[in-house]
Design a protein around this motif. Structure first.
Motif, PDB file in Angstrom:
ATOM      1  N   LEU A 136       2.745   2.096  -5.476  1.00  0.00           N
ATOM      2  CA  LEU A 136       1.478   2.125  -6.216  1.00  0.00           C
ATOM      3  C   LEU A 136       1.623   2.968  -7.482  1.00  0.00           C
ATOM      4  CD1 LEU A 136      -1.001   2.589  -3.242  1.00  0.00           C
ATOM      5  CD2 LEU A 136      -0.852   0.570  -4.718  1.00  0.00           C
ATOM      6  N   THR A 137       2.313   4.086  -7.362  1.00  0.00           N
ATOM      7  CA  THR A 137       2.534   4.971  -8.513  1.00  0.00           C
ATOM      8  C   THR A 137       3.404   4.291  -9.560  1.00  0.00           C
ATOM      9  OG1 THR A 137       2.296   6.901  -7.088  1.00  0.00           O
ATOM     10  CG2 THR A 137       3.378   7.244  -9.214  1.00  0.00           C
ATOM     11  N   ALA A 158       2.540   4.454  -1.323  1.00  0.00           N
ATOM     12  CA  ALA A 158       2.145   5.350  -2.411  1.00  0.00           C
ATOM     13  C   ALA A 158       3.160   5.370  -3.561  1.00  0.00           C
ATOM     14  CB  ALA A 158       1.945   6.765  -1.878  1.00  0.00           C
ATOM     15  N   LYS A 200      -6.783   0.875 -14.860  1.00  0.00           N
ATOM     16  CA  LYS A 200      -6.128   0.372 -13.653  1.00  0.00           C
ATOM     17  C   LYS A 200      -5.023   1.337 -13.215  1.00  0.00           C
ATOM     18  CE  LYS A 200      -4.770  -3.905 -11.563  1.00  0.00           C
ATOM     19  NZ  LYS A 200      -4.889  -5.337 -11.700  1.00  0.00           N
ATOM     20  N   LYS A 239      -5.293   6.245  -5.868  1.00  0.00           N
ATOM     21  CA  LYS A 239      -5.093   5.719  -4.515  1.00  0.00           C
ATOM     22  C   LYS A 239      -3.854   6.348  -3.874  1.00  0.00           C
ATOM     23  CE  LYS A 239      -4.902   1.367  -1.960  1.00  0.00           C
ATOM     24  NZ  LYS A 239      -4.950  -0.094  -2.050  1.00  0.00           N
ATOM     25  N   ALA A 240      -2.766   6.417  -4.635  1.00  0.00           N
ATOM     26  CA  ALA A 240      -1.532   7.011  -4.121  1.00  0.00           C
ATOM     27  C   ALA A 240      -1.687   8.517  -3.924  1.00  0.00           C
ATOM     28  CB  ALA A 240      -0.373   6.711  -5.067  1.00  0.00           C
ATOM     29  N   LYS A 275      -6.579   4.239 -11.402  1.00  0.00           N
ATOM     30  CA  LYS A 275      -7.006   3.864 -10.044  1.00  0.00           C
ATOM     31  C   LYS A 275      -5.819   3.801  -9.084  1.00  0.00           C
ATOM     32  CE  LYS A 275     -11.104   1.370 -11.519  1.00  0.00           C
ATOM     33  NZ  LYS A 275     -11.703   0.056 -11.743  1.00  0.00           N
ATOM     34  N   LEU A 276      -4.703   3.260  -9.564  1.00  0.00           N
ATOM     35  CA  LEU A 276      -3.505   3.192  -8.723  1.00  0.00           C
ATOM     36  C   LEU A 276      -2.967   4.592  -8.423  1.00  0.00           C
ATOM     37  CD1 LEU A 276      -1.850   0.122 -10.444  1.00  0.00           C
ATOM     38  CD2 LEU A 276      -2.595   0.215  -8.052  1.00  0.00           C
ATOM     39  N   GLU A 299      -4.402  10.084  -3.103  1.00  0.00           N
ATOM     40  CA  GLU A 299      -5.199  10.285  -1.884  1.00  0.00           C
ATOM     41  C   GLU A 299      -4.346  10.156  -0.626  1.00  0.00           C
ATOM     42  OE1 GLU A 299      -8.322   7.443  -2.547  1.00  0.00           O
ATOM     43  OE2 GLU A 299      -9.463   8.847  -3.801  1.00  0.00           O
ATOM     44  N   MET A 300      -3.197   9.499  -0.754  1.00  0.00           N
ATOM     45  CA  MET A 300      -2.252   9.389   0.362  1.00  0.00           C
ATOM     46  C   MET A 300      -1.369  10.633   0.456  1.00  0.00           C
ATOM     47  SD  MET A 300      -0.942   5.513  -0.087  1.00  0.00           S
ATOM     48  CE  MET A 300      -1.976   4.105   0.112  1.00  0.00           C
ATOM     49  N   GLY A 345       0.802  -1.221   0.000  1.00  0.00           N
ATOM     50  CA  GLY A 345       0.000   0.000   0.000  1.00  0.00           C
ATOM     51  C   GLY A 345       0.833   1.269   0.000  1.00  0.00           C
TER      52      GLY A 345
END
Length: 181
Positions: free
Chosen positions: A125-126, A122, A144, A151-152, A147-148, A154-155, A120
């Motif tokens: 994920l990036t 960031a 996809k 998610k990163a 989305k990844l 948002e962190m 998880g």
């Protein structure tokens, strides 16, 4: 001059990797003025300081030495360095062009980033999103990738936030929306 133009195109094409226009501008400045880049470019992320140092070598004309250092980092397990080495083989930059080796390094980059992203983190994920966005070591899947990146982002990871903006602007993996970009 042809080498400098190639370097600029390589830097521009890799801005997603570095996630910062400020870094990109400094590297381009090195290419055209031979001015040294200050230490502000170097980040504290795992492997990144060494990758940045190798990148500076390549950008300042010491292509073979910079590529050798990138290879060392790739062999040590840096997914980002594996991607850069794959790109070097694909473009024939600092090494002899070899599409088979390029694909092998892209595949290693994908596997490394996929495994690391399971935590998880960031950054990982990036990096995995970049593999999906461009099809490095995996089939392209822009949705996809988006989305990844999201998610990163948002962190709070700025490189991922830049990538989200890029995706919105280009319509990659999400409906094109200049306002959101």
């Amino acid at each position: 001059m042809r080498n400098k133009i190639f370097l600029v195109s390589l830097v521009l094409g890799s801005v997603l990797l570095f996630g910062s226009c400020k870094k990109m501008i400094k590297i381009v400045k090195v290419i055209f003025t031979d001015e040294q880049v200050d230490d502000e470019v170097v980040s504290g992320e795992e492997f990144d300081d060494k990758i940045e140092a190798a990148w500076k070598l390549r950008a300042s004309g010491n292509i073979e030495e910079g590529t050798r250092k990138i290879r060392e980092l790739a062999e040590q397990g840096s997914g980002r360095a594996q991607y850069i080495l794959g790109k070097a083989y694909f473009d024939g930059y600092g090494v002899e062009s070899n599409e088979k080796l390029a694909e092998e390094w892209y595949a290693k980059s994908y596997e490394t980033n996929k495994k690391a992203a399971e935590s998880g983190n960031a950054i990982d994920l990036t990096n995995l999103g970049i593999c999906y966005l461009y099809g490095y070591g995996v089939a392209k899947d822009k949705a996809k990738a988006f989305k990844l990146f999201m998610k990163a982002a948002e962190m709070g990871y700025s490189r991922a936030q830049s990538n989200v903006g890029f995706c919105y602007n280009a319509g990659d993996g999400i409906e094109q929306n200049s306002r959101e970009a």
